[in-house]
Motif scaffolding. Structure first.
Motif, PDB file in Angstrom:
ATOM      1  N   PHE A   1      24.851 -14.239  30.801  1.00 22.26           N
ATOM      2  CA  PHE A   1      24.100 -13.534  29.762  1.00 22.26           C
ATOM      3  C   PHE A   1      25.076 -12.980  28.730  1.00 22.26           C
ATOM      4  CE2 PHE A   1      22.441  -9.430  28.194  1.00 22.26           C
ATOM      5  CZ  PHE A   1      21.325  -9.889  27.515  1.00 22.26           C
ATOM      6  N   ALA A   2      24.827 -13.251  27.480  1.00 28.07           N
ATOM      7  CA  ALA A   2      25.604 -12.712  26.346  1.00 28.07           C
ATOM      8  C   ALA A   2      27.111 -12.933  26.479  1.00 28.07           C
ATOM      9  CB  ALA A   2      25.288 -11.235  26.143  1.00 28.07           C
ATOM     10  N   PRO A   3      27.537 -14.180  26.681  1.00 25.48           N
ATOM     11  CA  PRO A   3      28.982 -14.428  26.782  1.00 25.48           C
ATOM     12  C   PRO A   3      29.701 -14.038  25.495  1.00 25.48           C
ATOM     13  CG  PRO A   3      27.775 -16.496  26.568  1.00 25.48           C
ATOM     14  CD  PRO A   3      26.750 -15.413  26.742  1.00 25.48           C
ATOM     15  N   GLY A   4      30.848 -13.369  25.638  1.00 24.88           N
ATOM     16  CA  GLY A   4      31.679 -13.003  24.497  1.00 24.88           C
ATOM     17  C   GLY A   4      31.210 -11.799  23.708  1.00 24.88           C
ATOM     18  N   ALA A   5      30.071 -11.236  24.057  1.00 23.12           N
ATOM     19  CA  ALA A   5      29.562 -10.069  23.323  1.00 23.12           C
ATOM     20  C   ALA A   5      30.238  -8.791  23.825  1.00 23.12           C
ATOM     21  CB  ALA A   5      28.051  -9.962  23.490  1.00 23.12           C
ATOM     22  N   TYR A   6      30.187  -7.764  22.997  1.00 23.09           N
ATOM     23  CA  TYR A   6      30.754  -6.461  23.358  1.00 23.09           C
ATOM     24  C   TYR A   6      29.690  -5.613  24.048  1.00 23.09           C
ATOM     25  CZ  TYR A   6      34.791  -7.571  20.524  1.00 23.09           C
ATOM     26  OH  TYR A   6      35.924  -8.171  20.031  1.00 23.09           O
ATOM     27  N   ASP A   7      30.159  -4.629  24.827  1.00 24.64           N
ATOM     28  CA  ASP A   7      29.252  -3.734  25.535  1.00 24.64           C
ATOM     29  C   ASP A   7      29.939  -2.393  25.737  1.00 24.64           C
ATOM     30  OD1 ASP A   7      27.039  -2.761  26.921  1.00 24.64           O
ATOM     31  OD2 ASP A   7      27.031  -4.372  28.403  1.00 24.64           O
ATOM     32  N   CYS A   8      29.171  -1.319  25.682  1.00 23.92           N
ATOM     33  CA  CYS A   8      29.712   0.016  25.948  1.00 23.92           C
ATOM     34  C   CYS A   8      29.262   0.512  27.322  1.00 23.92           C
ATOM     35  CB  CYS A   8      29.325   1.001  24.851  1.00 23.92           C
ATOM     36  SG  CYS A   8      27.561   1.192  24.602  1.00 23.92           S
ATOM     37  N   PHE A   9      28.699  -0.377  28.110  1.00 25.94           N
ATOM     38  CA  PHE A   9      28.303  -0.067  29.477  1.00 25.94           C
ATOM     39  C   PHE A   9      28.962  -1.058  30.421  1.00 25.94           C
ATOM     40  CE2 PHE A   9      24.766   1.401  26.896  1.00 25.94           C
ATOM     41  CZ  PHE A   9      24.529   2.655  27.415  1.00 25.94           C
ATOM     42  N   VAL A  10      29.278  -0.614  31.623  1.00 28.60           N
ATOM     43  CA  VAL A  10      29.564  -1.534  32.709  1.00 28.60           C
ATOM     44  C   VAL A  10      28.278  -1.593  33.515  1.00 28.60           C
ATOM     45  CG1 VAL A  10      32.051  -1.115  32.753  1.00 28.60           C
ATOM     46  CG2 VAL A  10      30.565   0.264  34.215  1.00 28.60           C
ATOM     47  N   GLY A  11      28.107  -2.637  34.280  1.00 30.74           N
ATOM     48  CA  GLY A  11      26.894  -2.745  35.069  1.00 30.74           C
ATOM     49  C   GLY A  11      26.515  -4.184  35.290  1.00 30.74           C
ATOM     50  N   GLY A  12      25.275  -4.372  35.669  1.00 24.64           N
ATOM     51  CA  GLY A  12      24.794  -5.717  35.937  1.00 24.64           C
ATOM     52  C   GLY A  12      23.508  -5.692  36.727  1.00 24.64           C
ATOM     53  N   VAL A  13      23.192  -6.833  37.303  1.00 24.60           N
ATOM     54  CA  VAL A  13      21.936  -6.971  38.037  1.00 24.60           C
ATOM     55  C   VAL A  13      22.013  -6.276  39.391  1.00 24.60           C
ATOM     56  CG1 VAL A  13      21.287  -9.124  36.890  1.00 24.60           C
ATOM     57  CG2 VAL A  13      22.577  -9.208  39.037  1.00 24.60           C
ATOM     58  N   VAL A  14      20.844  -5.846  39.838  1.00 26.89           N
ATOM     59  CA  VAL A  14      20.693  -5.246  41.157  1.00 26.89           C
ATOM     60  C   VAL A  14      20.331  -6.376  42.115  1.00 26.89           C
ATOM     61  CG1 VAL A  14      19.375  -3.572  42.525  1.00 26.89           C
ATOM     62  CG2 VAL A  14      19.922  -3.082  40.118  1.00 26.89           C
ATOM     63  N   GLY A  15      21.072  -6.514  43.181  1.00 25.17           N
ATOM     64  CA  GLY A  15      20.821  -7.575  44.148  1.00 25.17           C
ATOM     65  C   GLY A  15      19.541  -7.342  44.936  1.00 25.17           C
ATOM     66  N   ALA A  16      19.030  -8.395  45.552  1.00 25.18           N
ATOM     67  CA  ALA A  16      17.824  -8.299  46.371  1.00 25.18           C
ATOM     68  C   ALA A  16      18.026  -7.264  47.469  1.00 25.18           C
ATOM     69  CB  ALA A  16      17.486  -9.655  46.977  1.00 25.18           C
ATOM     70  N   GLY A  17      17.082  -6.326  47.583  1.00 26.13           N
ATOM     71  CA  GLY A  17      17.143  -5.299  48.610  1.00 26.13           C
ATOM     72  C   GLY A  17      18.120  -4.165  48.331  1.00 26.13           C
ATOM     73  N   GLU A  18      18.848  -4.226  47.229  1.00 29.47           N
ATOM     74  CA  GLU A  18      19.834  -3.205  46.885  1.00 29.47           C
ATOM     75  C   GLU A  18      19.156  -2.081  46.092  1.00 29.47           C
ATOM     76  OE1 GLU A  18      24.389  -3.361  45.138  1.00 29.47           O
ATOM     77  OE2 GLU A  18      22.911  -4.685  44.218  1.00 29.47           O
ATOM     78  N   THR A  19      19.614  -0.851  46.264  1.00 25.93           N
ATOM     79  CA  THR A  19      19.087   0.251  45.463  1.00 25.93           C
ATOM     80  C   THR A  19      19.798   0.288  44.117  1.00 25.93           C
ATOM     81  OG1 THR A  19      20.689   1.890  46.229  1.00 25.93           O
ATOM     82  CG2 THR A  19      18.658   1.620  47.552  1.00 25.93           C
ATOM     83  N   TYR A  20      19.148   0.911  43.150  1.00 18.71           N
ATOM     84  CA  TYR A  20      19.799   1.098  41.855  1.00 18.71           C
ATOM     85  C   TYR A  20      21.109   1.870  42.021  1.00 18.71           C
ATOM     86  CZ  TYR A  20      15.730  -0.324  38.990  1.00 18.71           C
ATOM     87  OH  TYR A  20      14.726  -1.009  38.361  1.00 18.71           O
ATOM     88  N   ALA A  21      21.080   2.943  42.799  1.00 20.98           N
ATOM     89  CA  ALA A  21      22.262   3.804  42.949  1.00 20.98           C
ATOM     90  C   ALA A  21      23.447   3.050  43.562  1.00 20.98           C
ATOM     91  CB  ALA A  21      21.920   5.028  43.794  1.00 20.98           C
ATOM     92  N   SER A  22      23.193   2.256  44.592  1.00 24.09           N
ATOM     93  CA  SER A  22      24.304   1.512  45.207  1.00 24.09           C
ATOM     94  C   SER A  22      24.802   0.417  44.264  1.00 24.09           C
ATOM     95  CB  SER A  22      23.921   0.949  46.580  1.00 24.09           C
ATOM     96  OG  SER A  22      22.867   0.028  46.472  1.00 24.09           O
ATOM     97  N   ALA A  23      23.892  -0.188  43.507  1.00 27.84           N
ATOM     98  CA  ALA A  23      24.306  -1.204  42.528  1.00 27.84           C
ATOM     99  C   ALA A  23      25.162  -0.571  41.436  1.00 27.84           C
ATOM    100  CB  ALA A  23      23.087  -1.897  41.921  1.00 27.84           C
ATOM    101  N   ALA A  24      24.828   0.649  41.012  1.00 25.31           N
ATOM    102  CA  ALA A  24      25.606   1.325  39.967  1.00 25.31           C
ATOM    103  C   ALA A  24      27.042   1.556  40.429  1.00 25.31           C
ATOM    104  CB  ALA A  24      24.938   2.643  39.578  1.00 25.31           C
ATOM    105  N   VAL A  25      27.217   2.015  41.644  1.00 24.55           N
ATOM    106  CA  VAL A  25      28.567   2.227  42.181  1.00 24.55           C
ATOM    107  C   VAL A  25      29.294   0.891  42.301  1.00 24.55           C
ATOM    108  CG1 VAL A  25      29.903   2.975  44.200  1.00 24.55           C
ATOM    109  CG2 VAL A  25      27.985   4.370  43.377  1.00 24.55           C
ATOM    110  N   ARG A  26      28.638  -0.095  42.899  1.00 28.88           N
ATOM    111  CA  ARG A  26      29.257  -1.410  43.100  1.00 28.88           C
ATOM    112  C   ARG A  26      29.687  -2.030  41.775  1.00 28.88           C
ATOM    113  NH1 ARG A  26      27.153  -6.045  42.218  1.00 28.88           N
ATOM    114  NH2 ARG A  26      24.974  -5.389  42.407  1.00 28.88           N
TER     115      ARG A  26
END
Length: 168
Positions: free
Chosen positions: A59-84
């Protein structure tokens, strides 16, 4: 490393309830609603970690971003995905994202769970994800948002962050 297109994600409805699962490649191809996390990371001077995504991103190769992050895996919580996601992309351990708000990014479509975190040590960004990085002041970031191609969902998330910040 696992092929990102094969990562299993939860598919959700307009109320963010899980209604199924599919691999990321199918989720993107079919435009299925899924979950993502966005973490705004600041250094002790209040500067924001800003980066350019690698050209190999799905998704959006080469674009800039001011956030780190990404998709939440199946069965994963938002909070654990944010840390990961924050730890993977920054190449650090021990980060503690603070939840802010959630919104449905309709153009995705995906649910965006927003966080903010402070980091006062060195970073070693993941080379598969980050092609360039720097810490920008809010004024510098505001200027770059008018000059550089930023990911659309990150641009929308930052707009909402600035709008809601007094209440956060």
């Amino acid at each position: 490393m696992t092929n990102p297109a094969e990562e299993l994600l939860d598919v959700v409805d307009e109320q963010d309830r899980v209604v199924g699962q599919a691999v990321r490649g199918e989720v993107y191809r079919l435009g299925l609603t899924h979950r993502c996390v966005f973490i705004l990371v600041r250094d002790p001077q209040g500067r924001i970690f800003t980066h350019r995504r690698t050209e190999t991103k799905l998704f959006a190769p080469g674009a800039y971003d001011c956030f780190v992050g990404g998709v939440v895996g199946a069965g994963e919580t938002y909070a654990s995905a944010a840390v990961r996601e924050a730890e993977e992309e920054l190449g650090v351990t021990g980060i503690e994202p603070r939840p802010l708000f959630r919104f449905l990014y309709a153009d995705g479509p995906w649910w965006c769970d927003m966080y903010e975190a402070a980091w006062d040590g060195p970073v070693s960004p993941q080379v598969e994800e980050v092609a360039w990085h720097d810490w920008l002041t809010e004024d510098e970031l505001a200027q770059r948002l008018t000059e550089w191609e930023f990911v659309a969902d990150g641009r929308e998330a930052y707009r909402r962050y600035l709008e809601l910040r007094p209440a956060l």
